[in-house]
Every structure is written in structure tokens, then in C-alpha cells.
Design a protein around this motif. Structure first.
Motif, PDB file in Angstrom:
ATOM      1  N   VAL A 216      58.719  59.097  54.698  1.00  0.00           N
ATOM      2  CA  VAL A 216      58.139  58.578  53.462  1.00  0.00           C
ATOM      3  C   VAL A 216      56.547  58.946  53.233  1.00  0.00           C
ATOM      4  O   VAL A 216      56.122  59.534  52.264  1.00  0.00           O
ATOM      5  CB  VAL A 216      58.127  57.049  53.363  1.00  0.00           C
ATOM      6  N   VAL A 217      56.030  59.031  54.723  1.00  0.00           N
ATOM      7  CA  VAL A 217      54.607  59.421  54.856  1.00  0.00           C
ATOM      8  C   VAL A 217      54.339  60.849  54.482  1.00  0.00           C
ATOM      9  O   VAL A 217      53.535  61.133  53.447  1.00  0.00           O
ATOM     10  CB  VAL A 217      53.821  58.948  55.907  1.00  0.00           C
ATOM     11  N   ALA A 218      55.100  61.705  54.971  1.00  0.00           N
ATOM     12  CA  ALA A 218      54.949  62.903  54.662  1.00  0.00           C
ATOM     13  C   ALA A 218      55.497  63.342  53.437  1.00  0.00           C
ATOM     14  O   ALA A 218      54.778  64.092  52.691  1.00  0.00           O
ATOM     15  CB  ALA A 218      55.701  63.880  55.773  1.00  0.00           C
ATOM     16  N   GLY A 219      56.589  62.917  52.933  1.00  0.00           N
ATOM     17  CA  GLY A 219      56.955  63.154  51.347  1.00  0.00           C
ATOM     18  C   GLY A 219      55.870  62.624  50.510  1.00  0.00           C
ATOM     19  O   GLY A 219      55.516  63.504  49.448  1.00  0.00           O
ATOM     20  N   PHE A 220      55.088  61.351  50.857  1.00  0.00           N
ATOM     21  CA  PHE A 220      54.114  61.018  49.657  1.00  0.00           C
ATOM     22  C   PHE A 220      52.916  62.059  49.857  1.00  0.00           C
ATOM     23  O   PHE A 220      52.370  62.337  48.797  1.00  0.00           O
ATOM     24  CB  PHE A 220      53.530  59.788  50.255  1.00  0.00           C
ATOM     25  N   LEU A 221      52.599  62.545  51.053  1.00  0.00           N
ATOM     26  CA  LEU A 221      51.267  63.529  51.141  1.00  0.00           C
ATOM     27  C   LEU A 221      51.935  64.682  50.190  1.00  0.00           C
ATOM     28  O   LEU A 221      51.039  65.419  49.920  1.00  0.00           O
ATOM     29  CB  LEU A 221      51.128  63.782  52.695  1.00  0.00           C
ATOM     30  N   TYR A 222      53.025  65.135  50.498  1.00  0.00           N
ATOM     31  CA  TYR A 222      53.529  66.464  49.621  1.00  0.00           C
ATOM     32  C   TYR A 222      53.514  66.332  48.478  1.00  0.00           C
ATOM     33  O   TYR A 222      53.503  67.328  47.711  1.00  0.00           O
ATOM     34  CB  TYR A 222      55.006  66.637  50.268  1.00  0.00           C
ATOM     35  N   ASN A 223      53.498  65.269  47.826  1.00  0.00           N
ATOM     36  CA  ASN A 223      53.194  64.898  46.139  1.00  0.00           C
ATOM     37  C   ASN A 223      51.900  64.695  45.850  1.00  0.00           C
ATOM     38  O   ASN A 223      51.535  64.392  44.656  1.00  0.00           O
ATOM     39  CB  ASN A 223      54.424  63.860  45.837  1.00  0.00           C
ATOM     40  N   LEU A 224      50.976  64.724  46.750  1.00  0.00           N
ATOM     41  CA  LEU A 224      49.605  64.482  46.289  1.00  0.00           C
ATOM     42  C   LEU A 224      49.062  65.571  45.465  1.00  0.00           C
ATOM     43  O   LEU A 224      49.786  66.703  45.391  1.00  0.00           O
ATOM     44  CB  LEU A 224      48.564  64.571  47.527  1.00  0.00           C
ATOM     45  N   GLY A 225      48.160  65.461  44.709  1.00  0.00           N
ATOM     46  CA  GLY A 225      47.807  66.514  43.599  1.00  0.00           C
ATOM     47  C   GLY A 225      47.246  67.633  44.224  1.00  0.00           C
ATOM     48  O   GLY A 225      46.800  67.750  45.394  1.00  0.00           O
ATOM     49  N   GLY A 226      47.381  68.498  43.302  1.00  0.00           N
ATOM     50  CA  GLY A 226      47.280  70.108  43.602  1.00  0.00           C
ATOM     51  C   GLY A 226      47.298  71.007  42.580  1.00  0.00           C
ATOM     52  O   GLY A 226      47.526  70.359  41.379  1.00  0.00           O
ATOM     53  N   GLN A 227      47.735  72.180  42.767  1.00  0.00           N
ATOM     54  CA  GLN A 227      47.955  72.965  41.598  1.00  0.00           C
ATOM     55  C   GLN A 227      49.115  72.544  40.952  1.00  0.00           C
ATOM     56  O   GLN A 227      50.216  72.086  41.478  1.00  0.00           O
ATOM     57  CB  GLN A 227      48.123  74.517  42.244  1.00  0.00           C
ATOM     58  N   ALA A 228      49.377  72.899  39.714  1.00  0.00           N
ATOM     59  CA  ALA A 228      50.673  72.555  38.903  1.00  0.00           C
ATOM     60  C   ALA A 228      51.631  73.613  39.274  1.00  0.00           C
ATOM     61  O   ALA A 228      52.762  73.355  39.046  1.00  0.00           O
ATOM     62  CB  ALA A 228      50.486  72.475  37.329  1.00  0.00           C
ATOM     63  N   ILE A 229      51.144  74.759  39.421  1.00  0.00           N
ATOM     64  CA  ILE A 229      52.241  75.708  39.600  1.00  0.00           C
ATOM     65  C   ILE A 229      51.577  76.903  40.643  1.00  0.00           C
ATOM     66  O   ILE A 229      50.428  77.288  40.274  1.00  0.00           O
ATOM     67  CB  ILE A 229      52.482  76.426  38.334  1.00  0.00           C
TER      68      ILE A 229
END
Length: 629
Positions: A216-229
Motif C-alpha cells: 500500500v505504501v509503495a502503491g500510494f507513492l506511485y500515485n503521487l503527483g507528477g506528469q500527466a503523460i
């Protein structure tokens, strides 16, 4: 003697620090086990398989939680109190993630944090037992915190006593979060460490699996803001000019045979909350049919099914796709809500509004209606950026009746508001409505007509009975709306569809059907000046405007020409689903698509989407979104 005391104090501080580190590691471990166990739906065997099969990954997940505790420790100056506060927030996070998985199903994303401003709405959207549990946890926390603050033993765990030092230390400690916040930056240390040491393989198309496989922790980090594409390798001004020329020619060819326009037509979008057809599912039967009027209207309209982005939720994303023609399929998984994460770029996004502004000489009045709170999904800012002239929320509604004990303004009231907006303006109108009546929770007994229905299938009877009762009210409101529209002297086209299926459909029912069935909602494109019927099959909301233009024989822009070409190959696709022109499921990834022309079209689409959100917006300067020569 003095030296002896100093040595004793140093020894005590060293022991306190050592015990603090041990305690924080223990709290991080307990927090991880708790939230991961809930992610696995309380399956201890799955949790053990994860931990024993991924020792390094488990340690790295726990280490992130350990790092996250230190700002709490330094601010409060006491390890025991701060650990207790941190554990409390982890419990709430775990419960929230578990509840979202039950209702949507999808995990909590970083972008969901903005929903906390609507905490009342969230709280009353869950079952009573969950509400009681949350209140109990909060009361227990506050009482325990009070007694902890009085405990002499707890005071001995102080590592920083002076307040100003704690504040300064807290501010400095926030630096620890920078590597986490920058997780999705190219080749940044935290993400690459997960990939290098834990051999993580990110699952971009399914975040439930991503959270389960990587934690869950790694998955949450993976979905942090960044480029849209991600930037396509071939992106450049020259390449965009080639694309503009290519689809200007496609538009010219399509427009050669088109003689009509939207100039004298009012356009209405009605996205109905949780609209569905219960009797279309194997393993579920509802009598009498709650949407009999919908099916009658479908026979004299263009009709079919819309492919939703999510199950049990995702309203704003479905709305965004229908208005803009931008699918979430090419967007990176860290973009879970366009309205909340891409707000600043909405004035660059092509939309139904920008088409009407350009092609109808700005002679339309554009009105957005949502009979609920204006703060939800930052709609006020988004609608303004898109170019709507009028915004109507629950406090602005002239028709605001609610059915029986429902919390939400009825669909009949919302439809009446639409009709009023059309009749009171001298111009033609584009009215976009997002309804609320069908929103959950369905367990609270809003409606008194439950006894009318017999539900057969492995579902919660109370949930489904409340849902289909609401659905029948919606169906009656649709018939009333269509009757009024048909009497109107003005030409009106209505695109009417469901945003997603409700969570009232249980896993026992959905598993008896094809996976795509969970994402198909009823769709009608009704016209009061043409009663011909056409079966649309299943299409994505991104193609709605193409269908409207086809219905009025209206001209397309190069942008809509691109969408037209894509729809010929892939009439319905979202993350994890690709349906071809024969509505055959091609798989859950672009790699499964064998049609090279379809892949080339998707690549062209990627270039346009990147140009909008992160590029030079070259396409706009090249009149890609207008019909200028």
C-alpha cells in the motif's frame, strides 16, 4: 559527582533515543501490517505470502512509514505521544482505504486528500456501523491522549523539551518528505531504490493489483503527483505540424459530405449518477423493470452503452472525458482525478465548450448544473476555466425538491432546471447536468416504494431495493423530461448516460458476467426533431461529441477527425479494456492490440494529449481545434 550525573544523563538520553527508535520501528511495522491486511480484505494468508515472499519490499514499505513519523516526533518532542498520534492516523487511513475498496473498488490515492474538505459527505456515505466505529476510534484516541499527557512515564520519553526547538526541528524534518514527494520524477532516488533493491514491477493499468503486489505504501507513492503523460520520443513542433496537416485533411474529407451544423440546435448533456440496467446482469433479476421508460425512449433514439472508467465511482472523470474527448487511458496512473490534479491546464483543454465557441460563433449560452456542493472536485474552478457562462449548484437551484427521505435533489428537479435554462435564454444553449439522486449510500432506507420490487440474486436486499426504487424515480423523471422536450419548438439533442455502476452490485453478481459488464452503463442520444433509431453498441464517453456531430451532419475539427478515426478502430477503451469495432475484447494493455493502424492512431493521440498538458500547445496555434483553413 557532577561528572557522574552528566554521565547518567547522557546514558538516559542514549537509552531514551534507542528506545524511541525501537518504538518507532515497531509502530511503523504495526501500521504497515494493519493497512496491508485491510488491503488484502483481512486475509492473513495473503499478508503472510506478501511478507515472506517480499522481505526487502516489506522492509522498504516499513522504512517509508518510519521516516514519515519523524516530523510528528520532532513537533511533539515526545516519542510515545507522537507514535500514538501517527498510529491513529494510520488506523484512519487503513479504514478509509478498506471502505473505498469495498465501494469503488479502488484504493486511496494521494489526490483523494482533497476530499477531506467534504468530510461530512464522506462520513454519511458509509454504513452506520462504520460511522460508529470511526467515532469510537476518535473518542478512544482523544481519551488516551489525555491520559498520556498526564503520565509521568510518558514525559520521560521527551527527546526535545523546548517548544521553539521542536518547531524548528519539525520544519527542518519536512526535508525528509522531498524525496517522497518527488517519487515520480524521472530516475529519482526513492522510486529507483524500490526498483533496484526490491525488484518492483509497477502495475500501471490496475492500482488494486499494484497496491497488493508492491504494498500500500509503495502503491500510494506511485500515485503521487507528477506528469500527466510521458513525453513521446518523437514529440516536436515539426511532428505536431505533420499531425495537424494529416488530420486537417481527414477533417476536410469527412466534412465534404456534411451539410448540417449545430447552429440551430440546443445541446444537453445529462450524466446520471449510477444509472444502470439491473436486468442486464446474469445472476440478478429485478421485477418490475425499473427502467421501462428508458428502454422505450431508446427505441426512438440512438442508444447503446457507455464504457465507464470505474465501478462504484469516478463521476468527475467520466464527466471530464465526455466534455473534452480526453480518455484516462494514455494518462499516467498517478493522475486519478483530472479535475483536482490538472485544474491549472483546463483552459488549454479542448472541449464541447471550445467547439461551440469556435464553430457556432460563440452564440451559445453554456450552463453547468450540479445539484450538490460546488466544492466537490473543484468544479467551480474547472467549469470557469473551461468557459461555462453560468454555474448552478444546489444553493442556486430553482427546483430543489428531494424525494421522501433522500439527501439529494431529485432528478425530476434537476431536469426541470435544464428545461428552464433552455427556455429563458434568447440564444441556443449547451446545458451540462451532473445529477445526484442516484448517489449512495443505499442502505439507509430513503424510499417508501421498496415493496414494489422483487430482487433475486446474491446482493444486499436493502441496498438493491433502495437503489432500484431511486432508479424507477429517475426513469419516471426521464419520461417527463422527454415529453417536455418533444413539445418544445426549439431543437434539442440530449446525450443521456450513466457515469458508472453503483457499488450495490455485489461481487457474487459481477463475477458471473464478463469483466467489461461492470463498466457498461445505458446511453441515449435523443433528438426531438428525429426519431430514428441506431444501435451505438458500446462507446467511450470521449466519442459523444462525435456522435452528436454525426447526428446533425455537422462538421468536425481536426481534433474530432482524430477521435473519429480512433472510434472506427476502438469504439470503446479505457485503462484495462480495449474493444474493437466488433466489440471484441482485445485485452487489458496496448501490447495486446495487434492492429498497427489502431496503435498508430493511439500514438498520434498521445502526442496531442502531451502537447496539451506539458508541451508547447502547438496544436492550438496550428488550428487543430477549429475549422480554420
Amino acid at each position: 559527582m557532577r561528572r557522574s550525573r552528566l554521565r547518567e544523563k547522557k546514558k538516559e538520553k542514549a537509552i531514551t533515543l534507542l528506545l524511541s527508535i525501537i518504538l518507532t520501528i515497531l509502530v511503523a511495522t504495526i501500521s504497515f501490517i494493519f493497512i496491508q491486511l485491510l488491503q488484502f480484505n483481512l486475509s492473513i494468508s495473503l499478508l503472510m505470502d506478501f511478507v515472506l515472499g517480499n522481505i526487502t519490499l516489506t522492509v522498504m514499505n516499513i522504512f517509508v512509514l518510519w521516516i514519515a513519523q519523524w516530523p510528528f516526533i520532532l513537533l511533539l518532542g515526545n516519542t510515545i505521544r507522537s507514535s500514538f498520534v501517527f498510529l491513529f492516523f494510520m488506523i484512519l487511513f487503513g479504514i478509509g482505504n478498506y471502505q473505498k475498496m469495498l465501494y469503488r473498488p479502488e484504493p486511496i490515492y494521494p489526490s483523494d486528500v482533497i476530499m477531506l474538505k467534504d468530510i461530512n459527505f464522506l462520513f454519511f456515505s458509509v454504513e452506520r456501523i462504520v460511522q460508529i466505529s470511526i467515532i469510537f476510534v476518535i473518542i478512544t484516541f482523544l481519551v488516551s491522549l489525555f491520559f498520556l499527557s498526564k503520565s509521568t512515564y510518558v514525559k520521560k520519553a521527551n527527546i526535545i523539551n523546548k517548544g521553539y526547538i521542536r518547531v524548528i526541528s519539525f520544519i527542518v524534518s519536512l526535508v525528509l518528505f522531498i524525496p517522497l514527494i518527488l517519487f515520480n520524477k524521472t530516475d529519482y532516488i526513492v522510486k529507483t531504490s524500490f526498483e533496484k533493491f526490491a525488484e518492483v514491477q509497477w502495475i500501471s493499468f490496475n492500482q488494486v493489483k499494484n497496491y497488493e503486489k508492491n504494498g500500500v505504501v509503495a502503491g500510494f507513492l506511485y500515485n503521487l503527483g507528477g506528469q500527466a503523460i510521458n513525453e513521446p520520443p518523437e514529440y516536436s513542433r515539426k511532428k505536431m505540424q505533420e499531425l495537424a496537416n494529416k488530420y486537417k485533411n481527414e477533417a476536410k474529407e469527412i466534412n465534404t459530405t456534411r451539410k448540417g451544423s449545430l447552429d440551430d440546435v440546443n445541446l444537453v448533456y445529462i450524466m446520471n449518477e449510477s444509472l444502470s440496467d439491473p436486468n442486464s446482469f446474469e445472476g440478478l433479476s429485478v421485477t418490475p423493470d425499473p427502467i421501462v421508460n428508458h428502454k422505450q425512449v431508446s427505441k426512438v433514439s440512438w442508444s447503446g452503452q457507455s464504457l465507464a472508467q470505474g465501478f462504484g465511482g469516478g463521476t468527475a472523470n467520466a464527466e471530464f472525458e465526455a466534455l473534452t474527448g480526453i480518455s484516462f487511458e494514455p494518462l499516467l496512473p498517478n493522475i486519478s482525478s483530472a479535475y483536482t490534479q490538472l485544474t491549472s491546464t483546463m483552459n488549454r483543454v479542448p472541449s464541447v465548450i471550445s467547439y461551440l465557441n469556435n464553430e457556432a460563433n460563440d452564440e451559445y449560452t453554456k450552463t453547468a448544473i450540479h445539484p450538490f456542493q460546488s466544492s466537490m472536485y473543484r468544479r467551480t474552478g474547472v467549469y470557469n476555466e473551461m468557459g461555462f457562462d453560468n454555474l448552478i449548484f444546489e444553493e442556486d437551484m430553482d427546483f430543489d425538491d428531494k424525494l421522501e427521505s433522500s439527501l439529494y435533489i431529485s432528478d425530476w428537479s434537476a431536469y426541470q432546471q435544464v428545461l428552464q435554462e433552455i427556455t429563458k435564454t434568447k440564444t441556443k444553449d449547451f446545458v451540462h447536468l451532473v445529477t445526484m439522486q442516484g448517489h449512495g449510500p443505499y442502505h439507509v432506507g430513503y424510499f417508501g416504494n421498496l415493496q414494489k420490487f422483487v430482487v433475486e440474486g446474491k446482493v444486499s436486499q436493502m441496498d438493491m431495493l433502495n437503489y432500484v426504487s431511486s432508479l424507477q424515480y429517475t426513469d419516471e423523471a426521464l419520461l417527463s423530461y422527454v415529453s417536455e422536450v418533444n413539445k418544445s419548438d426549439e431543437k434539442i439533442i440530449t446525450v443521456y448516460w450513466g457515469d458508472h455502476l453503483p457499488a450495490a452490485y455485489s461481487y457474487d453478481v459481477t463475477k458471473q458476467n464478463k469483466d467489461v459488464a461492470k463498466y457498461q452503463t445505458p446511453l441515449i442520444i435523443h433528438s426531438n426533431f428525429s426519431s430514428e433509431h441506431e444501435d451505438l453498441g458500446t462507446i467511450s464517453p470521449m466519442f459523444f461529441m462525435n456522435k452528436v456531430l454525426e447526428k446533425v451532419d455537422g462538421k468536425v475539427t481536426p481534433y474530432y477527425a482524430l477521435l473519429e478515426k480512433i472510434s472506427e478502430k476502438l469504439p470503446a477503451f479505457e485503462k484495462g479494456f480495449y474493444l474493437d469495432s466488433n466489440y471484441q475484447d482485445l485485452g487489458n494493455n496496448r501490447k495486446d492490440i495487434k492492429d498497427q493502424e489502431a496503435l498508430e492512431l493511439l500514438n498520434d493521440y498521445d502526442l496531442i494529449i502531451y502537447d496539451i498538458f506539458h508541451g508547447g500547445d502547438y496544436a492550438k496555434d496550428m488550428d487543430f481545434y477549429t475549422n480554420k483553413p
